[in-house]
Each structure stands twice: as C-alpha cells, then as structure tokens.
Scaffold this motif. Structure first.
Motif, PDB file in Angstrom:
ATOM      1  N   GLU A   1     -16.095 -35.084  14.232  1.00 55.79           N
ATOM      2  CA  GLU A   1     -15.713 -36.461  14.879  1.00 55.79           C
ATOM      3  C   GLU A   1     -14.467 -36.636  15.011  1.00 55.79           C
ATOM      4  N   ASN A   2     -13.726 -35.602  14.262  1.00 53.37           N
ATOM      5  CA  ASN A   2     -12.118 -35.529  14.329  1.00 53.37           C
ATOM      6  C   ASN A   2     -11.611 -35.447  15.630  1.00 53.37           C
ATOM      7  N   PRO A   3     -10.456 -36.038  15.983  1.00 51.49           N
ATOM      8  CA  PRO A   3      -9.797 -35.915  17.345  1.00 51.49           C
ATOM      9  C   PRO A   3      -9.394 -34.317  17.562  1.00 51.49           C
ATOM     10  N   LEU A   4      -8.991 -33.764  16.311  1.00 54.06           N
ATOM     11  CA  LEU A   4      -8.019 -32.562  16.610  1.00 54.06           C
ATOM     12  C   LEU A   4      -9.154 -31.334  16.191  1.00 54.06           C
ATOM     13  N   ASP A   5      -9.143 -30.364  16.826  1.00 54.21           N
ATOM     14  CA  ASP A   5      -9.973 -29.435  16.706  1.00 54.21           C
ATOM     15  C   ASP A   5      -9.434 -28.507  15.325  1.00 54.21           C
ATOM     16  N   GLU A   6      -8.283 -28.581  15.087  1.00 53.70           N
ATOM     17  CA  GLU A   6      -7.911 -27.959  13.692  1.00 53.70           C
ATOM     18  C   GLU A   6      -8.468 -28.485  12.576  1.00 53.70           C
ATOM     19  N   PHE A   7      -8.964 -29.726  12.614  1.00 59.00           N
ATOM     20  CA  PHE A   7      -9.167 -30.316  11.397  1.00 59.00           C
ATOM     21  C   PHE A   7     -10.805 -30.378  11.539  1.00 59.00           C
ATOM     22  N   LYS A   8     -11.589 -29.781  12.393  1.00 58.87           N
ATOM     23  CA  LYS A   8     -12.767 -29.864  12.361  1.00 58.87           C
ATOM     24  C   LYS A   8     -13.833 -29.498  11.326  1.00 58.87           C
ATOM     25  N   ASP A   9     -13.100 -29.012  10.283  1.00 56.72           N
ATOM     26  CA  ASP A   9     -13.627 -28.529   8.983  1.00 56.72           C
ATOM     27  C   ASP A   9     -13.535 -29.590   7.867  1.00 56.72           C
ATOM     28  N   CYS A  10     -12.678 -30.445   8.556  1.00 55.44           N
ATOM     29  CA  CYS A  10     -12.012 -31.463   7.225  1.00 55.44           C
ATOM     30  C   CYS A  10     -12.966 -32.610   7.608  1.00 55.44           C
ATOM     31  N   SER A  11     -12.979 -33.602   6.669  1.00 58.44           N
ATOM     32  CA  SER A  11     -13.167 -34.990   6.804  1.00 58.44           C
ATOM     33  C   SER A  11     -11.977 -35.906   6.250  1.00 58.44           C
ATOM     34  N   ILE A  12     -12.018 -36.988   6.884  1.00 59.63           N
ATOM     35  CA  ILE A  12     -10.728 -37.913   6.202  1.00 59.63           C
ATOM     36  C   ILE A  12     -11.118 -39.353   6.243  1.00 59.63           C
ATOM     37  N   ILE A  13     -10.529 -39.924   4.976  1.00 54.16           N
ATOM     38  CA  ILE A  13     -11.046 -41.379   4.683  1.00 54.16           C
ATOM     39  C   ILE A  13      -9.543 -42.081   5.016  1.00 54.16           C
ATOM     40  N   MET A  14      -9.720 -42.771   5.997  1.00 56.54           N
ATOM     41  CA  MET A  14      -8.407 -43.566   6.351  1.00 56.54           C
ATOM     42  C   MET A  14      -8.447 -44.913   6.498  1.00 56.54           C
ATOM     43  N   CYS A  15      -7.139 -45.442   6.424  1.00 55.55           N
ATOM     44  CA  CYS A  15      -7.132 -47.085   6.688  1.00 55.55           C
ATOM     45  C   CYS A  15      -5.945 -47.274   7.186  1.00 55.55           C
ATOM     46  N   SER A  16      -5.860 -48.425   7.731  1.00 51.68           N
ATOM     47  CA  SER A  16      -4.449 -48.836   8.250  1.00 51.68           C
ATOM     48  C   SER A  16      -3.848 -49.898   7.140  1.00 51.68           C
ATOM     49  N   TYR A  17      -2.717 -50.115   7.314  1.00 49.68           N
ATOM     50  CA  TYR A  17      -2.068 -50.936   6.501  1.00 49.68           C
ATOM     51  C   TYR A  17      -0.981 -51.581   7.056  1.00 49.68           C
ATOM     52  N   ASN A  18      -0.537 -52.839   6.387  1.00 51.71           N
ATOM     53  CA  ASN A  18       0.534 -53.676   6.910  1.00 51.71           C
ATOM     54  C   ASN A  18       1.417 -54.127   5.843  1.00 51.71           C
ATOM     55  N   LEU A  19       2.593 -53.707   5.653  1.00 48.77           N
ATOM     56  CA  LEU A  19       3.459 -54.170   4.229  1.00 48.77           C
ATOM     57  C   LEU A  19       4.724 -54.189   4.757  1.00 48.77           C
ATOM     58  N   GLY A  20       5.283 -55.206   4.433  1.00 50.22           N
ATOM     59  CA  GLY A  20       6.556 -55.631   4.502  1.00 50.22           C
ATOM     60  C   GLY A  20       7.547 -55.113   5.470  1.00 50.22           C
ATOM     61  N   GLY A  21       6.869 -55.376   6.844  1.00 50.66           N
ATOM     62  CA  GLY A  21       7.540 -55.098   7.911  1.00 50.66           C
ATOM     63  C   GLY A  21       7.439 -53.745   8.444  1.00 50.66           C
ATOM     64  N   ARG A  22       6.307 -52.967   7.625  1.00 43.20           N
ATOM     65  CA  ARG A  22       5.801 -51.684   8.198  1.00 43.20           C
ATOM     66  C   ARG A  22       4.392 -51.666   8.235  1.00 43.20           C
ATOM     67  N   SER A  23       4.214 -50.681   9.151  1.00 41.37           N
ATOM     68  CA  SER A  23       2.936 -50.598   9.304  1.00 41.37           C
ATOM     69  C   SER A  23       2.446 -49.295   9.540  1.00 41.37           C
ATOM     70  N   GLY A  24       1.050 -48.757   9.619  1.00 38.29           N
ATOM     71  CA  GLY A  24       0.835 -47.334   9.620  1.00 38.29           C
ATOM     72  C   GLY A  24      -0.739 -47.324   8.985  1.00 38.29           C
ATOM     73  N   SER A  25      -0.894 -45.976   8.670  1.00 39.66           N
ATOM     74  CA  SER A  25      -2.408 -45.635   8.290  1.00 39.66           C
ATOM     75  C   SER A  25      -2.097 -44.611   7.124  1.00 39.66           C
ATOM     76  N   ILE A  26      -2.962 -44.878   6.209  1.00 41.30           N
ATOM     77  CA  ILE A  26      -3.120 -43.749   4.853  1.00 41.30           C
ATOM     78  C   ILE A  26      -4.280 -43.282   4.994  1.00 41.30           C
ATOM     79  N   GLY A  27      -4.228 -41.731   4.575  1.00 44.90           N
ATOM     80  CA  GLY A  27      -5.548 -41.167   4.834  1.00 44.90           C
ATOM     81  C   GLY A  27      -5.685 -40.104   3.696  1.00 44.90           C
ATOM     82  N   LEU A  28      -6.807 -39.674   3.336  1.00 43.42           N
ATOM     83  CA  LEU A  28      -7.167 -38.863   2.300  1.00 43.42           C
ATOM     84  C   LEU A  28      -7.727 -37.666   3.196  1.00 43.42           C
TER      85      LEU A  28
END
Lengths: 345, 345
Positions: free
Chosen positions: B284-311
């Motif tokens: 399901e991964n957008p990148l072929d290189e990670f097709k053997d991996c899974s990712i748990i991710m979530c976006s965040y928004n904190l103190g003027g910064r935003s982004g995502s964090i993943g495992l």
DNA sequence: TATTAGCACTCATTTATCTTTAGTGCTAAC
DNA sequence: GTTAGCACTAAAGATAAATGAGTGCTAATA
C-alpha cells in the motif's frame, strides 16, 4: 631480524592488496601484481619470516597472509606514500568551508558529512564549548499577548532561547524592565555558576513577574546544554558495505557502539599530541568493541569549540587516502582559524 | 465467500504467530497453540479457503502460511484487540512531555526517541513550520571588539542567529541604530518575502555599515532554513534486528532509504484524514523501497509546527502495540495543545 | 454434512561425502 | 641466494542422501 628493503616491499604489497580485496594474499598474487622479479617461492620464504617477526598473520594453513596490527603500524609509520587528492575532491572539501561565518558546530557536521562521503568510512566528531563561557546578556521579549521569548546570549556568540506562556500580557516596557534586572543579576556570570541556589537568591528581585521560575528553568537547562559535549556521527551505514560486517549481528553491534555517545567519547578522547593526526589501529584501541576497526583522528579548536574528529573504518582501512583527506581538511580548518584571528587583531 | 468467525480466528492466530516468529505457520501449530478443538485437517481446509480468498500466502508447497497484505489489512481494520500499555510505559512516555514549554521540534525528537525505544521499530517524523511566518524583530548586538551577533526572531518564537566578524568596532549605540533601521525595513515581513531583490533595495539605508551584506546573507540563509522541512529519524538500527533484514545488503538498502530525506518525505506525506492514525501495509506504500515495511503514522500540529510522525517496521509488525503506543502519544500531544490554547484564552 | 484420520507427496533444510582449489612448507637442484 | 617441484592442508564448493515440516486429497466417522 631487521626489516630488509625487500621484506618491507612485500609487506607493503600484501597490505595494499588486502586493503582492496579483504582476502588473504598469497605469494603468487604478489609475484604477479607487484614483484615479478622474484619467484613465489622466494616470496614465500620472506613471508614466513615476516610472520615470525609479527607483521603478518595466517588465518589457517593453506591461506595467504593478512597484515597484523603491527604490520599496519610499520606500514603507516614508515612513511606510506601519500594519496594525492584530485581537484574535484579538493573543491568538494572546500565546499564545507564556504560559509566560513557559520557556527563551529555546523562546520564540523559539514566536514563530517563530506569526510564520510568521500572516504566511504564513518566520520565522528565531538564538540565541546570552552569551559569558561560567560553570559553576555539575557533578554525577555514579548511575542504576542500571552507569550514571551526568553534568550540567553553567551560571550562566544551562542544563543539559547525559549518561548514562555504568560498569564497576563507583558508589554515591551515591562519586558525591558525585567531584562534589565536579569542582566544586572546575571550578566558576566560564568555559565557554570548558574545554580538553583544562585537563582533562588535572585528570585526576590522579580516580585510581580509570575513567570520568573520558567525563565530560571530555561536558564538552567540552557546552561546544562552549553556545557554538554555534543557528538556528531555521519555515514555510519557505510560500515555495512565492508565484508567485515557481512554478518548482520556483528554489523548491528558496531553500529550501536558507533551511535553511542559514551563509547564514542572514549574513543575520541585520547589525542596524545594536540593538533596532530593520530592513527589508532585495531587493538591499539581503548575500547574492545572497536578492536576490528582503525581510526584516523585529530583534535581541533575552532571558534570557541574544541574536540576531536575521526574517521572509523575496518582495520584494513585505506590509510593513505584517509590520512590525506584528514590532513587536507585540517589545513583548511587552520586557515579559517588564522583568518579569523587576523581579523581580530 | 464470507469470512466466517472461525476463519477470522484462524487468520488471527496465523498473524499472531507470524508476527512473533517470522516463520510460516502450519496447521498443527495453530491447533496446538490456539484452536485445540479443531483438528489440523480442518484447519488446513480453512487455510486453503483463506488463501483462495487472498488473506494468506504460501511461500512454497510444504511450508505453512503467511499473511498477505490483505490479511493484515482485515486484521487491522476489524478491530484488533488493543495492547494495554503498562504503567511503566505510560510514565516513560510522559517523560517526553515533561518540559512542556520546549520547542515543538525538540518535543518531536524526544517522542521519536521514546517511540523507537519502546517499540523497537524505527521512528520517523517530519516537521515544518507554518508557511506564513513573519519576522517579529531583527537585532544586531556587539559581542566583543570585532564581533557582532545578528539575530532574527520570528512571530512563532523562533530565533536564528549568527556571529559576524566586523572590520571596526561597533558599539552598543551604533548597534541599536542599525537594529532600528533593520526593523523599520523588515519587521512584519513574511519570511518568504525575504528575497535578494528586497534586500538589495533596502541596502542603501545602511551606508557606513560595511557588514550589512553579511547580515543580509544571514537573513537569506535563515529564511531558507525556516521554510525547510526538517526530518527526524530515530532507531533506524532497530531494523537490523529483524530476520527480514538478515541480509546485509538488503539491510543497507532500507537503512539508506530510511535516512534519506527525500524518500522519507514521500513516505510521510499522505495523511488521508488529518489527525487520525493511519496504517500503511506493505505494498500500500507509495514507495517501492518500503514495500516490505508497514508504517503507522499520524499527522500532528503543535506550536506553529506541523508534520507527521510514523513508526516503520517490517510488514509483520506488532500492529496492536505500535498503534496503541502511537495513540497514547497522540492523546498526550493533544493535551498539551489544548493546555496551551487554554492558557491563551 | 462437517470433521478428522490417514497417507502420499513436496520441497526446503540438513548432513555427509567427495572434489576442487588456493595456498603452504620443505627439499633438492640451479 | 634463488627457484622448481612436490607433498600436504584446509576451506569452499558440489553432489547426494536423509530428514522433517508441511501440504492436499480421500475415505471413514460422528
């Protein structure tokens, strides 16, 4: 027994080939690639001598020879011929110094990155600020209705800062007042003199400013950070490209140590001669975990920061290249320093 | 064919065992460890069905089954039972939030470090400041006879600074003058509005201050840095502990991608639903290189910064634990945010 | 009709054996 | 002092056989 010229030549040949192939080197290979005017049998005799003298090792009968730590040592010490950097390489290195005004720490991390890229080894560096850093000034500044920015500026030009949320609005005038008091209390103090006791003592002078505790906490935290040793690691993944680490567990172990601040600190802390390049081979290493590695290292001193920078690779490192690269960077660094000093005078 | 209750149970059992052992799971194993009231033969029949339905795969005849991406998917979506964090784990996580005032970026890197330590997977995070950041104020301050400190403070409380060497001494008064002019020119401007043209335009107002170009260069550099996405990676070495990466070359490849800003950026950029935890499995991964991996991710928004964090972990990730941990941290983060907002009101 | 025992079958893994190969050391001749 | 020649060694590779974990299918059973 003395190291005859011929023996030295054979030793060199073995080291040369072994660095390239990571495979034990046999007499026939040497004869073909390096010393064609001697027969393999003669070379074998010499190799047997070299082994007896401790410069070579044999993984098992019927294998060729590999250099011992001692072998590398004489190879390195007895003037190995220098690797000559290409123009491209020189330019690439100078890239790191393009923004000479940069903070020392960011120069060091750029150097590390370039060193590791160019050598394919792992670059490590420690960086510590001089110990007598003083507080140049403190500032409190309103950002918006409920937030102020606390700043601590040190006499080496470092800045620490932190946002603090306030309960009631603090305007520019009030902030200036607080700033003035802060400076009258702490400006000129050594960073290491910032203690909870000293802060508590001064606390009484800030009646009416509810967030002074947050400011104090910030000061303590910053002081601690300033005194802390920083560590840079770059290119540790390069380790995985050496057949020495084709076993994942071995690779994992060394990577863990390379990324561990404590062990790295120990690794880099033994510069016998200030400011000279030092080569540490295999078991000469202070840490058992790195006994399969060699390290090219050098201490530096730049813009109020000092520490060591090193290149870590397998024992069969390309000493010639690694040392030359390190030397080149060291010269460049020295240039910066003298430039800076010139301007200061 | 419908997924009967029994089939689901068997699928769960296989996933459970495979997550633990990384070995194909056979019918007998399931019978022994999970479903003792059915014979291996029956389980085999069900497994054959499950394979036909696409939930299982068989590496080769005579091997047990392993879950397919689809298998993991239904496992994850159909309410996997939650891992309950231990008290110790909760306390450890709260540690990251101890200094709540900290800069958002340092909170995120602490979170990453804790996440990767506790799960043994690799934590990655992106962090970008809001795009409309303005210059709150600029300052020039003498440090000693030949050095001044330039500072740029943004309305999100960020500080950039740089030491500049001067040719003649600049005293406090002169510095204040320059500071005043700088602010009258640039305060309130958006960071992205700082362009070489704008700076050149303003240049005329600084006649007599030889180092203005250095200040301008600093401003440009800082503006660029502020707008740049930052990336945090922690625990990438953990990848080496999975048998999936017992081949050093495979390990090296994935580590290179994990440490590559570009690919990481792509990996983390697809949060379909803002602020919800998302699970990306294998292909399901957008990148072929990670097709053997899974990712748990979530976006965040904190103190003027935003982004995502993943495992990031192998496909046979412990989804239950990883998701729970991520959820817990997300809640803690939300608490901070609401606290901060409360105080603002 | 769903379950299960039984059995033939498959294929990766392990073990054992043999062969090859790259190297050595030693001796005797040059 | 150098070298050709040769017996010897040990790792690595190749081949073959044995093992074992698993399957699918069929026929018997509850």
């Amino acid at each position: 027994m003395q190291l005859s010229d011929r023996k030295r030549k054979i030793l060199q040949a073995i080291i040369h080939d072994y660095i390239e192939t990571a495979e034990p080197v046999g007499s026939r290979t040497i004869c073909k690639n390096h010393i064609s005017d001697l027969s393999p049998a003669t070379i074998r005799n010499e190799m047997a001598d070299l082994e007896e003298m401790g410069y070579l090792e044999q993984p098992h009968t019927s294998a060729g020879r590999i250099p011992s730590d001692l072998g590398y040592r004489v190879f390195v010490d007895s003037g190995l011929e220098r690797y000559r950097l290409t123009i491209k390489e020189m330019l690439q290195m100078q890239e790191a110094f393009k923004h000479k005004m940069r903070e020392a720490n960011s120069i060091m991390s750029e150097i590390s990155s370039i060193l590791s890229q160019m050598t394919n080894y792992t670059a490590v560096a420690t960086s510590k600020r001089a110990s007598n850093i003083k507080i140049q000034s403190l500032q409190v500044m309103p950002i918006d209705a409920r937030r102020i920015l606390a700043m601590m500026i040190t006499n080496d030009g470092g800045v620490k800062n932190q946002l603090i949320v306030t309960h009631k609005e603090i305007d520019g005038v009030r902030a200036s007042e607080i700033t003035a008091v802060l400076n009258s209390c702490f400006a000129g103090m050594t960073v290491s003199d910032i203690t909870p006791e000293k802060l508590a003592e001064a606390g009484a002078r800030f009646r009416g400013f509810a967030e002074i505790d947050d400011v104090f906490e910030f000061m303590l935290k910053s002081a601690a950070e300033i005194e802390k040793q920083e560590i840079i690691v770059d290119g540790s993944i390069n380790m995985l490209s050496f057949p020495e680490y084709s076993d994942v567990n071995k690779a994992k172990r060394i990577l863990e140590y390379i990324n561990d601040k404590k062990s790295l600190n120990m690794l880099l802390q033994s510069p016998k001669r200030e400011n000279e390049i030092e080569v540490i081979i295999g078991n000469e290493n202070p840490l058992d975990e790195f006994k399969d590695c060699s390290i090219i290292m050098c201490s530096y001193n730049l813009g109020g920061r000092s520490g060591s920078i090193g290149l870590v690779g397998p024992r069969r490192m390309n000493y010639s290249k690694a040392i030359s690269m390190m030397e080149y960077l060291k010269n460049e660094l020295d240039n910066i320093i003298s430039e800076r000093t010139d301007e200061d005078e």
